[in-house]
Write a protein that holds these residues in place. Structure first.
Motif, PDB file in Angstrom:
ATOM      1  N   ARG A   1       0.819  -1.219   0.000  1.00 29.06           N
ATOM      2  CA  ARG A   1       0.000   0.000   0.000  1.00 29.06           C
ATOM      3  C   ARG A   1       0.851   1.266   0.000  1.00 29.06           C
ATOM      4  N   ASP A   2       1.982   1.250   0.644  1.00 33.39           N
ATOM      5  CA  ASP A   2       2.873   2.414   0.576  1.00 33.39           C
ATOM      6  C   ASP A   2       3.349   2.641  -0.853  1.00 33.39           C
ATOM      7  N   LEU A   3       3.588   1.552  -1.572  1.00 37.51           N
ATOM      8  CA  LEU A   3       3.995   1.683  -2.969  1.00 37.51           C
ATOM      9  C   LEU A   3       2.853   2.231  -3.820  1.00 37.51           C
ATOM     10  N   ARG A   4       1.642   1.837  -3.515  1.00 39.47           N
ATOM     11  CA  ARG A   4       0.502   2.385  -4.262  1.00 39.47           C
ATOM     12  C   ARG A   4       0.388   3.893  -4.039  1.00 39.47           C
ATOM     13  N   GLU A   5       0.620   4.330  -2.817  1.00 37.14           N
ATOM     14  CA  GLU A   5       0.584   5.760  -2.547  1.00 37.14           C
ATOM     15  C   GLU A   5       1.699   6.475  -3.310  1.00 37.14           C
ATOM     16  N   ALA A   6       2.899   5.881  -3.317  1.00 39.87           N
ATOM     17  CA  ALA A   6       4.007   6.480  -4.054  1.00 39.87           C
ATOM     18  C   ALA A   6       3.709   6.518  -5.555  1.00 39.87           C
ATOM     19  N   GLU A   7       3.070   5.486  -6.075  1.00 39.43           N
ATOM     20  CA  GLU A   7       2.702   5.461  -7.493  1.00 39.43           C
ATOM     21  C   GLU A   7       1.687   6.557  -7.804  1.00 39.43           C
ATOM     22  N   ALA A   8       0.733   6.763  -6.900  1.00 37.15           N
ATOM     23  CA  ALA A   8      -0.239   7.839  -7.105  1.00 37.15           C
ATOM     24  C   ALA A   8       0.447   9.199  -7.106  1.00 37.15           C
ATOM     25  N   ASN A   9       1.412   9.390  -6.220  1.00 33.61           N
ATOM     26  CA  ASN A   9       2.160  10.653  -6.203  1.00 33.61           C
ATOM     27  C   ASN A   9       2.934  10.852  -7.503  1.00 33.61           C
ATOM     28  N   LEU A  10       3.481   9.767  -8.037  1.00 31.03           N
ATOM     29  CA  LEU A  10       4.202   9.859  -9.313  1.00 31.03           C
ATOM     30  C   LEU A  10       3.253  10.226 -10.443  1.00 31.03           C
ATOM     31  N   LEU A  11       2.082   9.606 -10.478  1.00 35.18           N
ATOM     32  CA  LEU A  11       1.111   9.927 -11.521  1.00 35.18           C
ATOM     33  C   LEU A  11       0.681  11.393 -11.440  1.00 35.18           C
ATOM     34  N   LYS A  12       0.527  11.889 -10.223  1.00 34.11           N
ATOM     35  CA  LYS A  12       0.176  13.301 -10.056  1.00 34.11           C
ATOM     36  C   LYS A  12       1.291  14.200 -10.582  1.00 34.11           C
ATOM     37  N   ALA A  13       2.556  13.871 -10.250  1.00 33.51           N
ATOM     38  CA  ALA A  13       3.685  14.684 -10.720  1.00 33.51           C
ATOM     39  C   ALA A  13       3.781  14.645 -12.242  1.00 33.51           C
ATOM     40  N   GLN A  14       3.528  13.498 -12.836  1.00 32.66           N
ATOM     41  CA  GLN A  14       3.564  13.399 -14.291  1.00 32.66           C
ATOM     42  C   GLN A  14       2.436  14.205 -14.931  1.00 32.66           C
ATOM     43  N   ALA A  15       1.284  14.222 -14.278  1.00 33.19           N
ATOM     44  CA  ALA A  15       0.181  15.028 -14.798  1.00 33.19           C
ATOM     45  C   ALA A  15       0.519  16.517 -14.734  1.00 33.19           C
ATOM     46  N   LEU A  16       1.153  16.949 -13.658  1.00 35.63           N
ATOM     47  CA  LEU A  16       1.551  18.351 -13.547  1.00 35.63           C
ATOM     48  C   LEU A  16       2.612  18.706 -14.584  1.00 35.63           C
ATOM     49  N   LEU A  17       3.481  17.748 -14.907  1.00 37.41           N
ATOM     50  CA  LEU A  17       4.448  17.974 -15.977  1.00 37.41           C
ATOM     51  C   LEU A  17       3.730  18.161 -17.307  1.00 37.41           C
ATOM     52  N   GLY A  18       2.733  17.325 -17.565  1.00 34.84           N
ATOM     53  CA  GLY A  18       1.947  17.493 -18.788  1.00 34.84           C
ATOM     54  C   GLY A  18       1.243  18.833 -18.835  1.00 34.84           C
ATOM     55  N   GLN A  19       0.758  19.285 -17.689  1.00 32.17           N
ATOM     56  CA  GLN A  19       0.114  20.600 -17.636  1.00 32.17           C
ATOM     57  C   GLN A  19       1.114  21.708 -17.948  1.00 32.17           C
ATOM     58  N   ALA A  20       2.332  21.615 -17.398  1.00 31.09           N
ATOM     59  CA  ALA A  20       3.354  22.637 -17.660  1.00 31.09           C
ATOM     60  C   ALA A  20       3.739  22.657 -19.132  1.00 31.09           C
ATOM     61  N   ARG A  21       3.846  21.500 -19.743  1.00 27.21           N
ATOM     62  CA  ARG A  21       4.167  21.452 -21.170  1.00 27.21           C
ATOM     63  C   ARG A  21       3.045  22.039 -22.007  1.00 27.21           C
ATOM     64  N   ALA A  22       1.803  21.802 -21.591  1.00 26.12           N
ATOM     65  CA  ALA A  22       0.665  22.316 -22.364  1.00 26.12           C
ATOM     66  C   ALA A  22       0.629  23.838 -22.365  1.00 26.12           C
ATOM     67  N   LEU A  23       1.173  24.467 -21.304  1.00 20.77           N
ATOM     68  CA  LEU A  23       1.164  25.923 -21.247  1.00 20.77           C
ATOM     69  C   LEU A  23       2.068  26.555 -22.292  1.00 20.77           C
ATOM     70  N   THR A  24       3.002  25.791 -22.850  1.00 23.39           N
ATOM     71  CA  THR A  24       3.872  26.332 -23.898  1.00 23.39           C
ATOM     72  C   THR A  24       3.178  26.347 -25.257  1.00 23.39           C
ATOM     73  N   LEU A  25       2.035  25.725 -25.359  1.00 20.05           N
ATOM     74  CA  LEU A  25       1.293  25.674 -26.624  1.00 20.05           C
ATOM     75  C   LEU A  25       0.249  26.785 -26.653  1.00 20.05           C
ATOM     76  N   PRO A  26      -0.279  27.103 -27.820  1.00 21.33           N
ATOM     77  CA  PRO A  26      -1.345  28.110 -27.894  1.00 21.33           C
ATOM     78  C   PRO A  26      -2.555  27.696 -27.061  1.00 21.33           C
TER      79      PRO A  26
END
Length: 484
Positions: free
Chosen positions: A64-89
């Motif tokens: 379960r600790d690994l599942r929590e860490a995986e969820a945190n990773l997915l959140k960080a990856q989503a925020l990275l995608g959001q930051a990349r999207a801001l460079t587009l129109p």
């Protein structure tokens, strides 16, 4: 003139994070004779226990600790995608319907010699397009920070993998070791009971004193007292093992419950040099990525000192009827750059820049601290393991010699060459030596696991962590039903 002065006084963003201030030693342990290739990635296979290997794999997928860490990773990856999207129109589409009048209605009324302003239904349709060229690197720095945060989350998940693998292996070894110590304690109890019976017979025959009988009974009670705690330690280890694998504490793996002999490895293998050690340890990688993120935030703060230029355009259509939305007279459009600059409140931006630089200095200090802690941890664990091995060898020799001395004393007692008290003391010494040797075996196994964990292996080639689909159904058997 004022603008050029302000622009000329603005700082520039660093292109890369600073290097560590720690001078790395060539050896990770301080002993050049043990350096070389690092141990196997999945080091628990060295114990040659297929059931243990399967349980570690189960834990790495279901913990379960690994599942929590995986969820945190997915959140960080989503925020990275959001930051990349801001460079587009960026686009914004709007549509609406309402009742009232518009600026266009007011202008039309004014052109008709102040006639009444039209009031009634109004239908609107519009689209806006905006793109920031990122002339001063604000968006690029945001992406770098988000990328570093995602990599830090990945490293932290790898760190949890190491903790889980080491925890499962240690709990398995503890369960086996406590079972072995309990068996030794029961063997010692049987030996003590035989000694008590012998002294009682001698007392009945007049060859032993009441004090010798009391000492024999004391030894039996002391030996019996150790057994419950050893059994409890084994049950605690089995419950820990089940929970680490994502099971209920009562769902104990049968192979672990049946283990009564410690599996061993002959050696841990070479440690590897300091640089290789630091590359393996996820906590070092996480600290490095945190430093990288803090450096990128300096770039964001520096960019806030400069104006933001957005190139955009818009098209709007407003009509009193839906059929009129396509008519040219109802259409409005624009295109051009938009300048935004937080002036004259540049003091706030410069304060944010100072804070970002201070944050980088703190992240660098933390990075240095993690490196030093990793080197210290590895050195200490290697030293402790070597000391435990020497202690284990000495205690095994002591247990073997003590057992031989006890057997010799029993023969001497049978021949009348030793007293019952002397034989009883020999029994006591043998019991203590056997228990100490069994305890040393567990300490060596724990030291092995601690050293493997310090070496940073175990996160490579790990199975993927799958997050379950949330169950939101209403169940009568659910222990904690969600509130409505």
């Amino acid at each position: 003139m004022l603008s050029s002065t302000l622009l000329g006084g603005c700082a520039t963003a660093p292109s890369r994070p600073p290097h560590t201030t720690v001078a790395l030693p060539s050896s990770a342990t301080g002993d050049e004779t043990v350096e070389g290739k690092a141990p196997a990635r999945q080091w628990w296979h060295l114990y040659r226990e297929p059931a243990l290997d399967a349980l570690v794999a189960e834990a790495l997928a279901n913990n379960r600790d690994l599942r929590e860490a995986e969820a945190n990773l997915l959140k960080a990856q989503a925020l990275l995608g959001q930051a990349r999207a801001l460079t587009l129109p960026q686009t914004d589409i709007s549509a609406g319907a309402g009742y009232g009048s518009t600026l266009q209605d007011q202008i039309a009324a004014a052109g008709k010699d102040g006639s009444a302003i039209r009031t009634g239904g109004r239908f609107d349709l519009g689209i806006d397009l905006a793109w920031e060229p990122d002339l001063f690197g604000r968006l690029r720095s945001t992406v770098r920070a988000a990328r570093a945060d995602a990599r830090m989350s990945a490293a932290l998940e790898d760190e949890v993998r190491i903790v889980v693998a080491a925890g499962v292996t240690r709990a398995w070894l503890d369960a086996c070791g406590f079972a072995r110590r309990a068996d030794v304690a029961r063997e010692s109890l049987a030996l003590a009971e035989r000694g008590r019976e012998l002294v009682q017979r001698l007392r009945a025959a007049g060859s032993a004193t009441p004090a010798e009988v009391l000492r024999a009974e004391t030894l039996v009670a002391q030996t019996r007292a150790a057994i419950p705690m050893l059994d409890a330690g084994r049950q605690d280890a089995l419950a820990e093992l089940a929970v680490l694998a994502g099971r209920s504490p009562t769902d104990v793996p049968p192979a672990a419950a049946a283990c009564r002999q410690l599996p061993t490895v002959t050696a841990t293998g070479p440690v590897g040099d300091a640089a290789a050690l630091l590359r393996r340890r996820p906590d070092v990688r996480a600290a490095e990525q945190k430093l990288t993120s803090s450096t990128a935030h300096i770039g964001i703060a520096v960019a806030d000192l400069y104006p933001r230029i957005v190139i955009g355009g818009g098209f709007a259509d407003s009509s009193p009827t839906p059929d009129g939305l396509g008519e040219r007279v109802n259409q409005v459009w624009r295109v051009g750059p938009l300048l935004s600059w937080s002036f004259p409140n540049s003091n706030a931006a410069r304060a944010r820049l100072r804070a970002a630089r201070a944050d980088e200095a703190g992240a660098l200090a933390a990075f240095d601290g993690v490196i030093l802690a990793a080197l210290k941890d590895t050195r200490q664990r290697a030293t402790d393991y070597a000391a435990m091995l020497r202690r284990q060898d000495d205690l095994r020799i002591a247990a073997e010699r003590s057992l031989r001395a006890d057997r010799l004393m029993q023969r001497q007692r049978a021949a009348g060459a030793a007293t019952a008290l002397e034989a009883l003391e020999a029994d006591r010494a043998s019991i203590d030596a056997q228990a100490a040797a069994a305890e040393a075996d567990i300490e060596v196994a724990r030291a092995q696991v601690a050293l493997f964990r310090a070496l940073g292996g175990g996160w490579e080639d790990a199975p993927a962590v799958h997050l379950p689909t949330p169950d939101r159904s209403s169940r009568a058997d659910a222990p904690f039903p969600s509130s409505k």
